[in-house]
Design a protein around this motif. Structure first.
Motif, PDB file in Angstrom:
ATOM      1  N   UNK A 279      -3.795 -10.528  -5.709  1.00 18.49           N
ATOM      2  CA  UNK A 279      -3.924 -10.019  -7.083  1.00 18.49           C
ATOM      3  C   UNK A 279      -4.546  -8.626  -7.090  1.00 18.49           C
ATOM      4  N   UNK A 280      -5.598  -8.445  -6.297  1.00 20.13           N
ATOM      5  CA  UNK A 280      -6.252  -7.133  -6.227  1.00 20.13           C
ATOM      6  C   UNK A 280      -5.311  -6.107  -5.607  1.00 20.13           C
ATOM      7  N   UNK A 281      -4.511  -6.534  -4.649  1.00 19.48           N
ATOM      8  CA  UNK A 281      -3.557  -5.629  -4.016  1.00 19.48           C
ATOM      9  C   UNK A 281      -2.514  -5.150  -5.014  1.00 19.48           C
ATOM     10  N   UNK A 282      -2.023  -6.051  -5.843  1.00 18.12           N
ATOM     11  CA  UNK A 282      -0.997  -5.692  -6.827  1.00 18.12           C
ATOM     12  C   UNK A 282      -1.529  -4.708  -7.863  1.00 18.12           C
ATOM     13  N   UNK A 283      -2.697  -4.978  -8.416  1.00 19.27           N
ATOM     14  CA  UNK A 283      -3.257  -4.093  -9.439  1.00 19.27           C
ATOM     15  C   UNK A 283      -3.667  -2.754  -8.836  1.00 19.27           C
ATOM     16  N   UNK A 284      -4.208  -2.786  -7.618  1.00 19.87           N
ATOM     17  CA  UNK A 284      -4.617  -1.552  -6.971  1.00 19.87           C
ATOM     18  C   UNK A 284      -3.446  -0.671  -6.609  1.00 19.87           C
ATOM     19  N   UNK A 285      -2.340  -1.276  -6.237  1.00 19.13           N
ATOM     20  CA  UNK A 285      -1.157  -0.500  -5.884  1.00 19.13           C
ATOM     21  C   UNK A 285      -0.673   0.326  -7.077  1.00 19.13           C
ATOM     22  N   UNK A 286      -0.645  -0.289  -8.251  1.00 17.40           N
ATOM     23  CA  UNK A 286      -0.178   0.451  -9.428  1.00 17.40           C
ATOM     24  C   UNK A 286      -1.127   1.610  -9.754  1.00 17.40           C
ATOM     25  N   UNK A 287      -2.422   1.373  -9.592  1.00 12.01           N
ATOM     26  CA  UNK A 287      -3.390   2.451  -9.790  1.00 12.01           C
ATOM     27  C   UNK A 287      -3.191   3.552  -8.745  1.00 12.01           C
ATOM     28  N   UNK A 288      -2.898   3.165  -7.518  1.00  9.67           N
ATOM     29  CA  UNK A 288      -2.616   4.126  -6.451  1.00  9.67           C
ATOM     30  C   UNK A 288      -1.452   5.027  -6.842  1.00  9.67           C
ATOM     31  N   UNK A 289      -0.402   4.438  -7.383  1.00  6.74           N
ATOM     32  CA  UNK A 289       0.760   5.222  -7.806  1.00  6.74           C
ATOM     33  C   UNK A 289       0.370   6.244  -8.873  1.00  6.74           C
ATOM     34  N   UNK A 290      -0.353   5.790  -9.878  1.00  8.45           N
ATOM     35  CA  UNK A 290      -0.727   6.682 -10.985  1.00  8.45           C
ATOM     36  C   UNK A 290      -1.577   7.860 -10.497  1.00  8.45           C
ATOM     37  N   UNK A 291      -2.556   7.541  -9.664  1.00 10.25           N
ATOM     38  CA  UNK A 291      -3.468   8.590  -9.179  1.00 10.25           C
ATOM     39  C   UNK A 291      -2.684   9.635  -8.382  1.00 10.25           C
ATOM     40  N   UNK A 292      -1.829   9.178  -7.479  1.00 16.54           N
ATOM     41  CA  UNK A 292      -1.050  10.119  -6.669  1.00 16.54           C
ATOM     42  C   UNK A 292      -0.119  10.956  -7.531  1.00 16.54           C
ATOM     43  N   UNK A 293       0.549  10.344  -8.472  1.00 12.18           N
ATOM     44  CA  UNK A 293       1.458  11.083  -9.359  1.00 12.18           C
ATOM     45  C   UNK A 293       0.701  12.108 -10.196  1.00 12.18           C
ATOM     46  N   UNK A 294      -0.445  11.716 -10.734  1.00 15.12           N
ATOM     47  CA  UNK A 294      -1.239  12.663 -11.520  1.00 15.12           C
ATOM     48  C   UNK A 294      -1.696  13.846 -10.670  1.00 15.12           C
ATOM     49  N   UNK A 295      -2.140  13.544  -9.445  1.00 15.83           N
ATOM     50  CA  UNK A 295      -2.663  14.594  -8.577  1.00 15.83           C
ATOM     51  C   UNK A 295      -1.591  15.586  -8.160  1.00 15.83           C
ATOM     52  N   UNK A 296      -0.433  15.070  -7.780  1.00 16.49           N
ATOM     53  CA  UNK A 296       0.585  15.962  -7.206  1.00 16.49           C
ATOM     54  C   UNK A 296       1.352  16.735  -8.272  1.00 16.49           C
ATOM     55  N   UNK A 297       1.290  16.281  -9.528  1.00 19.13           N
ATOM     56  CA  UNK A 297       1.966  17.008 -10.609  1.00 19.13           C
ATOM     57  C   UNK A 297       0.987  17.844 -11.430  1.00 19.13           C
ATOM     58  N   UNK A 298      -0.250  17.919 -10.979  1.00 20.64           N
ATOM     59  CA  UNK A 298      -1.278  18.681 -11.714  1.00 20.64           C
ATOM     60  C   UNK A 298      -0.988  20.182 -11.645  1.00 20.64           C
TER      61      UNK A 298
END
Length: 244
Positions: free
Chosen positions: A225-244
């Protein structure tokens, strides 16, 4: 029109920056988060999607596992004009990080076989792009996380150097983990040092963001469960960072 030898894409297929992932299934999951996603033809199992995030065009590509193919993908995309890359995935972590933490590469020690081809001798340290690493930390903080920034170590032989499944592997991996803990390593993976070495050699901006899923010292794994929720957060953080 120039096409990448292995990936098969041309420059028009790709975004202004790229996120490199291991698991091809993650390309599907990240693609579902993008605006106007276009899934590109798969060649040699290399799956790629290009879409928009924060109004910026970005590509997400899967390399599978290991430094050689991850670096091939980065090098091909760089040859087509991309200069900014974030590698995301899961990693084995060391204290003070805890399970579920987000781990940003400040630098990496290369124990892999690919880094020397890009000018970083075995056992030497290569730096991540400081501006991109800082942006990853900022994006994680903005998302409500407390990121850890530090030193990665990269190995090729997962079942000998990282995680033993037999007596010989257990002994060798235990020695590695004790050594890396003494050197203040934050995380261990199979790609970061080679990607940073290639980035340095090719004048690219490269950094890694991983989700800590296995305690290097206790070998305790994060739950599903923690892996699933953390993965989605990982995606958001990376997308926000690289498109900044």
């Amino acid at each position: 029109m120039k096409k990448a030898w292995y990936a098969g894409h041309c420059a028009d297929d790709l975004g202004d920056s790229a996120i490199l992932v291991g698991d091809p299934d993650r390309v599907e999951r990240i693609g579902a988060m993008l605006t106007d996603p276009v899934f590109l033809p798969v060649k040699r199992g290399l799956k790629t999607v290009t879409g928009r995030w924060n109004g910026k065009k970005v590509s997400i590509a899967a390399f599978g596992m290991g430094a050689p193919i991850a670096t091939i993908l980065l090098h091909e995309f760089a040859d087509l004009g991309i200069a900014r890359f974030v590698r995301i995935g899961t990693a084995m972590f060391f204290p003070p990080a805890t399970g579920g933490a987000f781990l940003v590469s400040e630098a990496a020690i290369g124990f892999d076989g690919t880094s020397p081809a890009y000018g970083v001798p075995n056992g030497e340290t290569v730096a991540a792009d400081p501006a991109l690493a800082a942006r990853l930390s900022e994006a994680a903080t903005a998302a409500g996380e407390t990121p850890y920034t530090g030193l990665y170590a990269t190995y090729d032989a997962f079942y000998r150097d990282m995680f033993g499944i037999d007596a010989k592997g257990n002994d060798r991996a235990d020695r590695m983990r004790r050594s890396m803990a003494q050197r203040g390593v934050l995380a261990v993976d199979m790609e970061t040092s080679a990607l940073l070495a290639a980035g340095q050699d090719l004048s690219l901006s490269v950094a890694t963001l991983c989700y800590g899923t296995v305690d290097a010292l206790s070998q305790e794994k994060l739950g599903a469960e923690a892996l699933e929720s953390g993965e989605r957060q990982l995606f958001r953080i990376a997308l926000d960072a690289i498109t900044h």
